[in-house]
Design a protein around this motif. Structure first.
Motif, mmCIF file in Angstrom:
data_model
loop_
_atom_site.group_PDB
_atom_site.id
_atom_site.type_symbol
_atom_site.label_atom_id
_atom_site.label_comp_id
_atom_site.label_asym_id
_atom_site.label_seq_id
_atom_site.Cartn_x
_atom_site.Cartn_y
_atom_site.Cartn_z
ATOM 1 N N ARG A 72 1.656 13.135 -14.988
ATOM 2 C CA ARG A 72 1.218 13.851 -13.952
ATOM 3 C C ARG A 72 1.954 15.332 -13.391
ATOM 4 N NH1 ARG A 72 1.243 9.071 -12.179
ATOM 5 N NH2 ARG A 72 3.412 9.087 -10.857
ATOM 6 N N ALA A 73 3.195 15.708 -13.230
ATOM 7 C CA ALA A 73 3.244 16.959 -13.257
ATOM 8 C C ALA A 73 3.315 18.167 -13.912
ATOM 9 C CB ALA A 73 5.138 16.427 -12.830
ATOM 10 N N MET A 74 3.251 17.457 -15.315
ATOM 11 C CA MET A 74 2.608 18.342 -15.829
ATOM 12 C C MET A 74 1.069 19.117 -15.820
ATOM 13 S SD MET A 74 4.781 20.173 -17.517
ATOM 14 C CE MET A 74 4.202 20.005 -19.649
ATOM 15 N N MET B 83 -8.303 26.115 -14.523
ATOM 16 C CA MET B 83 -7.548 25.686 -15.042
ATOM 17 C C MET B 83 -7.505 25.928 -16.316
ATOM 18 S SD MET B 83 -5.264 22.687 -14.464
ATOM 19 C CE MET B 83 -5.482 21.845 -15.907
ATOM 20 N N GLY B 84 -6.527 25.744 -16.534
ATOM 21 C CA GLY B 84 -5.370 25.891 -18.463
ATOM 22 C C GLY B 84 -6.543 26.617 -18.629
ATOM 23 N N ASP C 226 -7.320 29.794 -7.959
ATOM 24 C CA ASP C 226 -8.771 29.059 -8.967
ATOM 25 C C ASP C 226 -8.493 27.382 -9.054
ATOM 26 O OD1 ASP C 226 -8.195 32.036 -9.760
ATOM 27 O OD2 ASP C 226 -6.782 31.734 -11.516
ATOM 28 N N LEU C 227 -7.508 26.688 -8.453
ATOM 29 C CA LEU C 227 -7.658 25.538 -9.005
ATOM 30 C C LEU C 227 -8.310 25.412 -8.175
ATOM 31 C CD1 LEU C 227 -3.810 24.471 -8.864
ATOM 32 C CD2 LEU C 227 -5.325 24.582 -11.071
ATOM 33 N N SER D 119 0.733 27.527 -11.871
ATOM 34 C CA SER D 119 1.455 26.848 -10.878
ATOM 35 C C SER D 119 0.864 26.426 -9.526
ATOM 36 C CB SER D 119 2.012 28.392 -9.991
ATOM 37 O OG SER D 119 2.714 28.493 -8.981
ATOM 38 N N THR D 120 1.491 25.482 -8.609
ATOM 39 C CA THR D 120 0.991 24.711 -7.630
ATOM 40 C C THR D 120 2.097 25.105 -6.468
ATOM 41 O OG1 THR D 120 1.759 22.471 -7.844
ATOM 42 C CG2 THR D 120 -0.447 22.842 -9.048
#
Lengths: 403, 310
Positions: free
Chosen positions: A133-135, A158-159, A152-153, A141-142
């Protein structure tokens, strides 16, 4: 300006790409030591010859700071030069020129450039599901205050896939787009992979129809135009000319390099279709005093087909806007007139995280050293290598020349 | 849709997000070189001057590039498929990462003229800046509270199914319930708890010594006593969770006793939903319960109570 060309790649080691689920799990320090001993063996050098280390800081499992000192201690070597490089997929290219520059400055004689990218074993208190989940935000960056987390998110930007897809769409609007030409990059590289038993897709040929029939991920990118993440890792030994003379194989001298970056999200590039490798390659060719047409092969970072297209154009192998025609008119295989990514490229070899770019560096060295077996080029004295990190964010170029 | 990542505004970006919430698009312009800057910063990206000024702009622009996703970039965006991710170049020349709304796939073209659409994404008024074609009638997307369409029970509580993650997330709030009834924590109750628990430390049970030696000048209730008195304090939650097999008190993520409850104090409680998380274990709803001495702003008990539904 730049390098004299007195530092050379003299040996390398690269884990055969494997699926994460079945690859051995090793601590990163353990991989560093393993890759170092294999690369030294390959070169015919001893651990005591090493006096420089360039290593990845980000994604190093056992530490996020003081990585070189920890690795030196673990290896049991004394260093006159230690460096961490944080350039995503461009990290290997960035490592090689930094090692060469340090050697030419007389700082050190033999540098280990290494990126371990097999997974480390899970600790007794670590939860693999939590770590997955962390990945899930990948390279985004969060952190509070990170522009991409804030701007962006929330929109679903993303990605890497969508960033590269948007570059491709912009390119298509400016210059036109030929999906078959893009698919041919995958197909020719896959042909190369059929002569490379280490490649992930060895024994699995591919057609243009396969690529165009594969699932669309983000218009216009099909899934087969996108690299497959694999477990792996690699190391390269760079030495001075004096040390290179006592190694086993023909060295590949670092004659030129360039590096360029100015944004993380390509949305903020001055022109999305003019990529940073343009400036990096120009500098590299000028430093080496050679031209694109002098190259015997091009090992071009290929996270996506669009990366290859734009790098071919921007590095000067063909005019801007004519990349698709260039790809269709030339045979890009190791048997062809423009050998490109002769190991299969990462698209067919597999991408071991930020070590993926080492596959291009090592293939360039292997071809120059005459050690490429079934896919060996008849003549290979000069090779262009490019690296790409993020979403065309950081790019670098190397000119390698046989000694 | 608060399951999606939300922007966390900073001191630097606050005027931008507050502007959107108020229906105005504001970006920064440099007073030194007149260059425009986006995203918000403390300095000008053209000349590094710190003399930036927020200016309202029309939000009109053109489509610099886009992609339509066929696989969601995160599972949370599955409802937007295909996501029309876009880079928009505003009239001022700055680019904005965003999405296109209200357009058919074949209406989208690089270079097309666009106008802003203010999309309110939660009940608090948080608004994202999206875009559509300049000739469309769409200007804003009002917030649709996922709780509004759900049934209510005879107490007026909205009934939220344990299998409705979007509605469950909409329960999360900074707003506490109204205060509960109040009760008095007298010495008799404290003594009874001392007897039951075995905790008869003088600070709770000896009024004479407490008057002399305690920093509070009187006896105080056990923190654990005040915590469990929650059962006598009834606060009205605005919702009822439905559709589960079992509901258990899973314990507490945080338990603090920030201020004392002197003997004879009147206490009251209130609560809010702090988070809802789904895992293999079930649906964990964390209720932050605060118990205060009436009139004291500082809580005497903060209890992040985890209720597990499955």
């Amino acid at each position: 300006m730049g390098l004299r060309g007195d530092a050379a790649i003299v040996g390398a080691a690269q884990y055969k790409p494997e699926k994460y689920a079945t690859a051995p799990q090793m601590f990163h320090l353990e991989q560093v030591a393993d890759l170092a001993s294999r690369a030294l063996e390959d070169a015919g050098l001893k651990a005591s010859d090493l006096d420089g280390l360039v290593i990845n800081g980000p994604q190093f499992h056992e530490a996020s700071v003081f990585v070189p000192a920890m690795a030196a201690e673990y290896l049991g070597i004394e260093l006159n030069f230690a460096e961490v490089v944080d350039l995503g997929g461009c990290t290997p290219v960035g490592m090689i020129w930094r090692a060469a520059a340090a050697i030419e400055m007389g700082q050190c004689e033999a540098v280990l450039c290494v990126i371990p990218m097999r997974m480390a074993p899970f600790g007794p208190s670590e939860d693999p599901a939590w770590m997955a989940r962390a990945m899930r935000f990948g390279g985004h960056s969060t952190a509070y205050g990170a522009p991409e987390a804030e701007f962006d998110l929330p929109y679903g930007h993303m990605g890497q896939n969508t960033g590269y897809a948007m570059i491709a769409q912009r390119y298509a609007a400016q210059y036109g787009y030929d999906p078959e030409a893009m698919a041919k990059i995958c197909v020719d590289q896959r042909t190369n992979a059929q002569a490379n038993p280490d490649a992930m897709f060895y024994g699995k040929p591919l057609t243009v129809e396969d690529v165009l029939g594969s699932k669309m991920v983000a218009d216009p990118l099909h899934v087969l135009e996108i690299v497959m993440p694999v477990a792996g890792g690699a190391a390269v030994i760079v030495t001075s000319r004096d040390v290179a003379k006592r190694t086993k194989h023909r060295p590949a001298y670092v004659k030129g390099f360039g590096e360029r970056l100015s944004f993380k999200s390509p949305s903020y590039a001055n022109d999305m279709t003019v990529t940073p490798v343009a400036a990096a390659a120009k500098r590299a060719f000028e430093m080496a005093g050679v031209k694109p047409q002098d190259m015997d092969a091009a090992q071009i970072y290929d996270c996506y087909t669009i990366t290859v297209l734009l790098s071919l154009e921007d590095a000067g192998f063909c005019p801007k806007g004519e990349g698709m025609r260039f790809i269709k008119e030339n045979d890009l295989t190791f048997k062809g007139n423009f050998p490109l990514n002769t190991h299969g490229g990462q698209l067919s070899f597999g991408q071991a995280g930020s070590a993926g770019g080492f596959s291009q560096v090592i293939e360039a060295y292997t071809q120059i050293a005459g050690r490429a077996d079934a896919r060996q080029l008849k003549r290979c004295d000069q090779v262009f290598v490019s690296g790409t990190g993020g979403v065309m964010s950081e790019q670098g170029a190397l000119i390698l020349q046989g000694g | 849709m608060s399951l999606k990542p939300m922007p966390e505004m900073t001191e630097i970006s606050k005027p931008f997000w507050q502007g959107l919430n108020e229906g105005e698009i504001r970006i920064q312009q440099c007073n030194a070189c007149e260059g425009w800057v986006f995203y918000p910063r403390r300095h000008c990206t053209h000349c590094l001057s710190h003399d930036l000024e927020w200016k309202p702009v029309s939000g009109k622009g053109t489509l610099y590039s886009y992609t339509l996703t066929r696989i969601p970039t995160l599972p949370e965006f599955a409802d937007e498929m295909p996501q029309a991710l876009a880079v928009v170049e505003l009239e001022q020349g700055v680019r904005v990462n965003t999405t296109l709304v209200g357009l058919e796939e074949d209406e989208i073209q690089v270079g097309m003229a666009l106008k802003p659409v203010l999309d309110q994404v939660d009940a608090k008024g948080n608004t994202l800046l999206r875009f559509t074609a300049a000739d469309k009638a769409l200007d804003s997307l009002p917030y649709e509270n996922p709780l509004d369409s759900l049934p209510r029970n005879d107490k007026g509580q909205v009934q939220v199914g344990v299998d409705n993650p979007v509605a469950l997330q909409a329960l999360v709030s900074d707003q506490f319930t109204d205060w509960s009834n109040s009760i008095v924590v007298d010495q008799e109750l404290i003594n009874a708890f001392a007897e039951l628990s075995g905790d008869n430390y003088w600070i709770h049970t000896d009024p004479e010594r407490a008057a002399k030696d305690s920093p509070f000048g009187t006896t105080i209730a056990h923190g654990a006593l005040v915590q469990i008195l929650q059962s006598r304090l009834t606060f009205a939650l605005p919702f009822e969770i439905t559709g589960f097999q079992t509901m258990v008190n899973y314990g507490s993520d945080r338990l603090r006793f920030p201020s004392p409850v002197p003997a004879g104090s009147e206490i009251q409680a209130r609560a809010r939903v702090k988070s809802v998380q789904q895992s293999r274990k079930g649906t964990a709803l964390t209720l932050e319960v605060n118990i205060h001495v009436v009139g004291n702003d500082r809580p005497s008990v903060i209890n992040d109570l985890v209720i597990l539904y499955r």
